[in-house]
Design a protein around this motif. Sequence first.
Motif, mmCIF file in Angstrom:
data_model
loop_
_atom_site.group_PDB
_atom_site.id
_atom_site.type_symbol
_atom_site.label_atom_id
_atom_site.label_comp_id
_atom_site.label_asym_id
_atom_site.label_seq_id
_atom_site.Cartn_x
_atom_site.Cartn_y
_atom_site.Cartn_z
ATOM 1 N N UNK A 21 33.189 44.826 45.144
ATOM 2 C CA UNK A 21 32.565 43.823 44.281
ATOM 3 C C UNK A 21 32.561 44.272 42.820
ATOM 4 N N UNK A 22 32.317 45.570 42.566
ATOM 5 C CA UNK A 22 32.358 46.070 41.182
ATOM 6 C C UNK A 22 33.769 45.960 40.610
ATOM 7 N N UNK A 23 34.760 46.350 41.390
ATOM 8 C CA UNK A 23 36.139 46.346 40.915
ATOM 9 C C UNK A 23 36.660 44.923 40.696
ATOM 10 N N UNK A 24 36.424 44.051 41.668
ATOM 11 C CA UNK A 24 36.954 42.698 41.555
ATOM 12 C C UNK A 24 36.185 41.855 40.548
ATOM 13 N N UNK A 25 34.982 42.250 40.214
ATOM 14 C CA UNK A 25 34.246 41.559 39.138
ATOM 15 C C UNK A 25 34.989 41.752 37.822
ATOM 16 N N UNK A 26 35.496 42.955 37.596
ATOM 17 C CA UNK A 26 36.269 43.226 36.379
ATOM 18 C C UNK A 26 37.553 42.404 36.390
ATOM 19 N N UNK A 27 38.234 42.361 37.552
ATOM 20 C CA UNK A 27 39.453 41.543 37.615
ATOM 21 C C UNK A 27 39.138 40.081 37.332
ATOM 22 N N UNK A 28 38.058 39.576 37.889
ATOM 23 C CA UNK A 28 37.675 38.181 37.653
ATOM 24 C C UNK A 28 37.498 37.919 36.156
ATOM 25 N N UNK A 29 36.886 38.850 35.461
ATOM 26 C CA UNK A 29 36.714 38.704 34.016
ATOM 27 C C UNK A 29 38.063 38.738 33.302
ATOM 28 N N UNK A 34 36.501 33.418 38.655
ATOM 29 C CA UNK A 34 35.572 34.142 39.535
ATOM 30 C C UNK A 34 35.705 33.711 40.992
ATOM 31 N N UNK A 35 36.809 33.048 41.342
ATOM 32 C CA UNK A 35 37.019 32.583 42.722
ATOM 33 C C UNK A 35 37.844 33.567 43.537
ATOM 34 N N UNK A 36 37.771 34.848 43.208
ATOM 35 C CA UNK A 36 38.527 35.862 43.931
ATOM 36 C C UNK A 36 37.812 36.113 45.264
ATOM 37 N N UNK A 37 38.497 35.886 46.377
ATOM 38 C CA UNK A 37 37.839 36.016 47.684
ATOM 39 C C UNK A 37 37.102 37.343 47.913
ATOM 40 N N UNK A 38 37.618 38.506 47.486
ATOM 41 C CA UNK A 38 36.869 39.746 47.741
ATOM 42 C C UNK A 38 35.470 39.789 47.096
ATOM 43 N N UNK A 39 35.247 38.956 46.089
ATOM 44 C CA UNK A 39 33.911 38.917 45.480
ATOM 45 C C UNK A 39 32.869 38.312 46.414
ATOM 46 N N UNK A 40 33.322 37.502 47.358
ATOM 47 C CA UNK A 40 32.403 36.764 48.224
ATOM 48 C C UNK A 40 32.434 37.232 49.668
#
Length: 149
Positions: A21-29, A34-40
């Motif tokens: 979640x920390x890593x993919x939050x940066x990618x989303x930004x 912010x619709x990256x499945x690993x975030x959810x």
Amino acid sequence: MILKVSIQDEALAEEILKLQKRAYKVEAELIGCNRIPPLYETLEQLQQVNELFFVYMKQDVISGAIAIEHKHAGIHICRVMVDPSSFRKGIARELLTYVEELAGNNTPLFVSTGANNLPAIRLYTAVGYEQVGTKKVGEGLLLAQFIKK
């Protein structure tokens, strides 16, 4: 140190999920989506995937992780995650190299990332991956797809 781990170990899976979640939050930004499945993904969902996980340990802390799936066409790199506090320290490169060594010379490797994730794209091309296309996987989410033969 890179270690193969079991995602069925609940405490370890929780650590990997937090890292994810920390890593993919940066990618989303970076990619503006912010619709990256690993975030959810939930813990239960993570533990149900058919992926092999390897973690990069530094001083008994997971600083990065990579997950792969063996498929008929080759090895699919499903996740590459580095803790934002450890960005630009070569961890993702080491994880990719580790998987490449496991795969051997005759196995193609596939990976994808957000089409606007320039740091990841630069990394993949720098270590020999070739972009082979893009794929829309949802509202506002475009992935760049890569292969290394």
